[in-house]
Design a protein around this motif. Structure first.
Motif, PDB file in Angstrom:
ATOM      1  N   ASN A   1       9.074  22.790  55.683  1.00  0.00           N
ATOM      2  CA  ASN A   1       9.215  22.145  57.239  1.00  0.00           C
ATOM      3  C   ASN A   1      10.234  21.673  57.377  1.00  0.00           C
ATOM      4  N   ALA A   2      11.413  21.917  56.659  1.00  0.00           N
ATOM      5  CA  ALA A   2      12.778  20.915  56.737  1.00  0.00           C
ATOM      6  C   ALA A   2      13.315  21.600  58.107  1.00  0.00           C
ATOM      7  N   ASN A   3      14.074  20.986  58.702  1.00  0.00           N
ATOM      8  CA  ASN A   3      14.804  21.190  59.914  1.00  0.00           C
ATOM      9  C   ASN A   3      16.050  21.975  59.618  1.00  0.00           C
ATOM     10  N   TYR A   4      16.703  21.803  58.328  1.00  0.00           N
ATOM     11  CA  TYR A   4      17.803  22.350  57.842  1.00  0.00           C
ATOM     12  C   TYR A   4      17.320  23.800  57.199  1.00  0.00           C
ATOM     13  N   HIS A   5      17.604  25.004  57.586  1.00  0.00           N
ATOM     14  CA  HIS A   5      17.114  26.153  56.942  1.00  0.00           C
ATOM     15  C   HIS A   5      18.270  27.368  57.386  1.00  0.00           C
ATOM     16  N   VAL A   6      18.952  27.835  56.631  1.00  0.00           N
ATOM     17  CA  VAL A   6      19.966  28.815  56.926  1.00  0.00           C
ATOM     18  C   VAL A   6      19.634  30.099  56.244  1.00  0.00           C
ATOM     19  N   ASN A   7      19.329  31.331  56.776  1.00  0.00           N
ATOM     20  CA  ASN A   7      18.923  32.667  56.286  1.00  0.00           C
ATOM     21  C   ASN A   7      20.431  33.295  56.308  1.00  0.00           C
ATOM     22  N   THR A   8      20.815  34.068  55.050  1.00  0.00           N
ATOM     23  CA  THR A   8      21.871  34.784  54.982  1.00  0.00           C
ATOM     24  C   THR A   8      21.667  35.988  53.973  1.00  0.00           C
ATOM     25  N   TRP A   9      22.640  36.956  53.625  1.00  0.00           N
ATOM     26  CA  TRP A   9      22.226  38.128  52.968  1.00  0.00           C
ATOM     27  C   TRP A   9      23.384  38.206  51.595  1.00  0.00           C
ATOM     28  N   ASN A  10      22.692  38.129  50.493  1.00  0.00           N
ATOM     29  CA  ASN A  10      23.570  38.011  49.240  1.00  0.00           C
ATOM     30  C   ASN A  10      22.969  39.144  48.544  1.00  0.00           C
ATOM     31  N   SER A  11      23.066  40.275  48.527  1.00  0.00           N
ATOM     32  CA  SER A  11      22.285  41.292  47.704  1.00  0.00           C
ATOM     33  C   SER A  11      20.681  41.316  47.925  1.00  0.00           C
ATOM     34  N   GLY A  12      20.477  40.803  49.106  1.00  0.00           N
ATOM     35  CA  GLY A  12      18.975  40.404  49.209  1.00  0.00           C
ATOM     36  C   GLY A  12      18.940  39.088  49.978  1.00  0.00           C
ATOM     37  N   ASP A  13      17.983  38.641  50.335  1.00  0.00           N
ATOM     38  CA  ASP A  13      17.601  37.471  51.180  1.00  0.00           C
ATOM     39  C   ASP A  13      18.158  36.194  50.327  1.00  0.00           C
ATOM     40  N   SER A  14      18.998  35.392  51.100  1.00  0.00           N
ATOM     41  CA  SER A  14      19.175  34.046  50.679  1.00  0.00           C
ATOM     42  C   SER A  14      19.082  33.272  51.741  1.00  0.00           C
TER      43      SER A  14
ATOM     44  N   ILE B   1      18.374  25.595  52.191  1.00  0.00           N
ATOM     45  CA  ILE B   1      17.264  24.354  52.592  1.00  0.00           C
ATOM     46  C   ILE B   1      17.766  23.084  52.344  1.00  0.00           C
ATOM     47  N   SER B   2      17.442  22.174  53.240  1.00  0.00           N
ATOM     48  CA  SER B   2      17.793  20.712  52.898  1.00  0.00           C
ATOM     49  C   SER B   2      16.930  20.025  53.822  1.00  0.00           C
TER      50      SER B   2
ATOM     51  N   ILE C   1       9.545  22.339  49.050  1.00  0.00           N
ATOM     52  CA  ILE C   1      10.126  23.512  49.178  1.00  0.00           C
ATOM     53  C   ILE C   1       9.360  24.507  48.270  1.00  0.00           C
ATOM     54  N   ILE C   2       8.941  25.617  48.751  1.00  0.00           N
ATOM     55  CA  ILE C   2       8.230  26.668  47.829  1.00  0.00           C
ATOM     56  C   ILE C   2       8.857  27.937  48.267  1.00  0.00           C
ATOM     57  N   VAL C   3       9.457  28.688  47.453  1.00  0.00           N
ATOM     58  CA  VAL C   3      10.243  29.844  47.542  1.00  0.00           C
ATOM     59  C   VAL C   3       9.921  30.963  46.586  1.00  0.00           C
ATOM     60  N   GLU C   4       9.290  32.291  46.822  1.00  0.00           N
ATOM     61  CA  GLU C   4       8.784  33.158  46.136  1.00  0.00           C
ATOM     62  C   GLU C   4       9.483  34.360  46.533  1.00  0.00           C
TER      63      GLU C   4
END
Length: 551
Positions: free
Chosen positions: A277-290, A293-294, A308-311
């Protein structure tokens, strides 16, 4: 693998048999058919040999020709007694040892039978399982062979000279490059730390944010997971494994050796899950989803939890690996090891009994005349009488012949005839009187016997003296009354016999003795019989009075 398990199983069965036959556990030995045979040789024909040391020594039979050797014969017969006693003990020990050997043999054979039955059961079960597996493999083989023939037709129809040519081209342009990529990615040794990076803030907030990362490969046991914490002002960036390995030309999928069943797998990122639920969340592409978060800019809602939970999830696309085709091989029946049967232990051999020895008979000794006493000349015999005691002597001849006794030497003694001694007449010899007889007889016993007899006599007189009254009665009533009265003879006769056998009226009389109770019991029995006879008569009289009243 099956063959190895069967060999191990057979070895276990054989070792168990050895332990049973030997009665002990042997660790770490290799059992062979020859060793099993040797065990049977050792245990077959168990013989009770421990009694060998108890065999008595047979006595030597003496040389005997006449009655003079009777002493030797008697000594030999004593030795025969000792030998026969030892032989009987020996034969009993033979029986005992043989019974123990039979029991032990039966016990071992029971265990052997159990092992043989289990071994035969194993062969039956493994044979049935082998047949079932062969039938299943044959059915699958037919399906695979039919599919292969269909694909062979398609390959030939596509212009290939043979299936082998098709397989070589596929391996050259598709599968071999894939293997190279797999080897290169395996050498990269990817770890989960290669999938994220942390940009630490210059000013720390002091609040720690829990982080959980997971990379999952579908249908495998391979999972990369890690949990840790970062400062709320730090920026963490997550990448797919694609960014750390050699990907395809599209930069999306990659060959990776996850496990033995997927070593040629072509993996690609199916999706990624970001839980925060962080306000800072930037999605990019680096041979896949990148994802970067902060929590340096706070969270979306004040009530939200700061974590922060990433899967990342990866699936295998088998289309990226070209398939080759080979003609299936026909299945073969698996061989079942033959049953390792053990021979039963032979029945024990019983030792022979010792025969008992016979006695030697004694020789008859010559018979000798009995001793003859010759009276002396009356002229030289004198008679004297003493007030206190009297002695008599009779002169005899100069020779006295000793009487013969059994198994005794015959000897003749010469004795000097004594001088005339005082003689005693027959009238002067005092003959001792017979000791007075002891005992007594009881008066009460006599009275009880007489009373029993009188009561029986009275009942019998009443039985045969009332014929006129019996004419008005039926036969059953008459017989019952007579039976009761005649039965009184039994106590009367018993009392008479008992008194005659237990009492002697020539002795002194006394009131009672040990037989008095028995005589009184007989008298009481006779009294009961009399009461029964009287009750029958009373009933008769009542019946007569009743008839008169009714008349």
């Amino acid at each position: 693998m099956k063959t190895t398990n069967k060999i191990k199983k057979n070895a276990v069965v054989a070792m168990a048999a050895m332990m049973i036959l030997n009665g002990s556990l042997t660790v770490g030995m290799n059992v062979s058919a020859e060793e099993l045979g040797a065990v049977n040789q050792q245990t077959a024909g168990i013989e009770n040999e421990t009694v060998q040391s108890n065999i008595p020594e047979t006595p030597d039979k003496p040389q005997a020709d006449s009655y003079k050797d009777n002493d030797k014969i008697s000594e030999y017969n004593k030795q025969v007694d000792a030998y026969n006693a030892a032989a009987i003990a020996y034969n009993a020990e033979v029986d005992n040892e043989y019974a123990q050997a039979v029991e032990e043999t039966n016990r071992k054979n029971e265990e052997i039978d159990k092992l043989n039955a289990a071994e035969e059961q194993r062969v039956q079960e493994e044979t049935a399982a082998s047949e079932a597996q062969y039938e299943a493999d044959m059915a699958q083989y037919k399906k695979d062979y039919d599919s292969y023939k269909v694909m062979e037709g398609r390959i030939l129809a596509a212009g290939y000279a043979s299936v082998e040519q098709y397989n070589n081209l596929i391996n050259k342009y598709y599968n071999e490059p894939a293997k190279v990529a797999v080897e290169k990615n395996a050498a990269t040794q990817v770890t989960i730390k290669d999938t994220y990076s942390i940009q630490e803030a210059e000013v720390k907030s002091g609040r720690m944010i829990p982080v959980s990362i997971k990379h999952s490969f579908a249908d495998t046991s391979l999972n990369y997971t890690e949990e840790f914490e970062i400062d709320a002002n730090d920026i963490i960036t997550f990448n797919s494994i694609n960014a750390a390995v050699e990907t395809t030309s599209l930069g999306y999928g990659f060959y990776y050796h996850t496990d033995d069943s997927h070593q040629m797998g072509y993996w690609w990122e199916s999706d990624s899950y970001i839980g925060t639920n962080a306000n800072y969340h930037v999605n990019t592409w680096n041979s896949g989803d990148s994802h970067a978060i902060s929590f340096k800019d706070g969270k979306k809602r004040a009530s939200d939890i700061e974590d922060i939970i990433v899967e990342y999830n990866y699936v295998r696309n088998p289309l990226r690996t070209a398939k080759t085709y080979h003609e299936p091989e026909a299945p073969q029946k698996s061989e079942v090891a033959a049953a390792s049967l053990i021979d039963r232990v032979a029945d024990p051999v019983k030792k022979a009994y010792l025969s008992l020895l016979d006695y030697m008979g004694l020789f008859d000794e010559p018979e000798l005349a009995e001793e003859i006493v010759v009276p002396a000349d009356p002229a030289i015999m004198n008679t004297t009488t003493d007030s206190t005691n009297t002695t008599a002597a009779i002169t005899t001849t100069n020779q006295t012949v000793a009487a013969k006794t059994t198994n005794a030497d015959v000897s003749i003694e010469d004795t000097q005839a004594p001088l005339a001694a005082h003689a005693q007449t027959v009238e002067d010899i005092e003959i001792p009187k017979t000791a007075a007889a002891t005992g007594s007889w009881a008066l009460i016993n006599l009275l009880a016997a007489i009373g029993t007899g009188l009561m029986s006599l009275i009942l019998l007189i009443g039985c045969f003296g009332r014929k006129e009254d019996e004419e008005d009665e039926d036969a059953e009533t008459v017989n019952r009354k007579r039976g009761v009265r005649i039965a009184s003879l039994i106590p009367a006769v018993g009392a008479a016999i008992a008194f005659i056998l237990t009492e002697n009226m020539t002795l002194k009389m006394q009131l009672t003795d040990r037989w008095t109770i028995m005589m009184l019991i007989i008298l009481a029995i006779q009294f009961v019989v009399a009461l029964l006879a009287k009750s029958s008569r009373d009933e008769e009289e009542k019946d007569v009075e009743t008839v008169k009243v009714n008349a």
